[in-house]
Design an enzyme around this catalytic site. Structure first.
Site, mmCIF file in Angstrom:
data_model
loop_
_atom_site.group_PDB
_atom_site.id
_atom_site.type_symbol
_atom_site.label_atom_id
_atom_site.label_comp_id
_atom_site.label_asym_id
_atom_site.label_seq_id
_atom_site.Cartn_x
_atom_site.Cartn_y
_atom_site.Cartn_z
ATOM 1 N N HIS A 266 0.814 -1.216 0.000
ATOM 2 C CA HIS A 266 0.000 0.000 0.000
ATOM 3 C C HIS A 266 0.848 1.268 0.000
ATOM 4 O O HIS A 266 0.332 2.354 -0.283
ATOM 5 C CB HIS A 266 -1.001 -0.014 1.155
ATOM 6 N N TYR B 22 -9.879 8.474 0.042
ATOM 7 C CA TYR B 22 -9.853 7.055 0.422
ATOM 8 C C TYR B 22 -8.703 6.803 1.392
ATOM 9 O O TYR B 22 -7.562 7.143 1.096
ATOM 10 C CB TYR B 22 -9.684 6.226 -0.845
ATOM 11 N N TRP C 185 -6.715 -7.209 -6.041
ATOM 12 C CA TRP C 185 -7.601 -7.810 -5.042
ATOM 13 C C TRP C 185 -7.165 -9.231 -4.698
ATOM 14 O O TRP C 185 -7.170 -9.619 -3.537
ATOM 15 C CB TRP C 185 -9.032 -7.830 -5.530
#
Length: 141
Positions: free
Chosen positions: A48, A67, A106
């Site tokens: 991330h 976000y 994902w």
């Protein structure tokens, strides 16, 4: 979610939006939770810190702004919040799911997580949601 404004075409009404103009949605706030497996804390933070550009672009293209993901090391909970500013949330989320790079992201991150939603399979499946939705009970801008 979109609004269409009507106005006549007379010159005195030119400052008003025309019938076919869309007004950007002011934003719907979302919050979600999932559990991070303890053995993946460092890896999750690492990926991330350098989110793939294609994933970031798709997030923006799907009208998601502001976000954030937070981590509670005591419980392992990841808490995400974002604002949706588009016109068609379901359609934008379908466009998100259609992006192969997002699905690859994902797949990588889901294996680091445990869903808190009974019956959830993965992020790509959609329903039930992989990340557990959380109800907002207070907000002050």
């Amino acid at each position: 979610m979109s609004q269409l404004w009507s106005s006549s075409t007379s010159p005195e009404n030119e400052s008003r939006p025309r019938r076919d103009s869309k007004v950007r949605h002011p934003g719907r706030r979302f919050a979600q939770m999932v559990k991070l497996k303890p053995e993946f804390v460092d890896k999750y933070k690492e990926v991330h810190a350098a989110v793939w550009p294609e994933v970031l672009k798709q997030i923006r293209d799907c009208n998601i702004v502001d976000y954030s993901i937070f981590h509670d090391p005591e419980t392992g909970i990841l808490f995400a919040s974002f604002k949706y500013v588009g016109y068609d949330y379901a359609g934008d989320m379908e466009r998100m799911r259609e992006n192969p790079k997002v699905r690859e992201w994902w797949k990588m991150t889901d294996c680091m997580q445990e869903s808190l939603v009974p019956g959830a399979k993965d992020s790509e499946s959609g329903e039930p949601s992989w990340w557990k939705p959380v109800e907002e009970v207070f907000y002050t801008p």
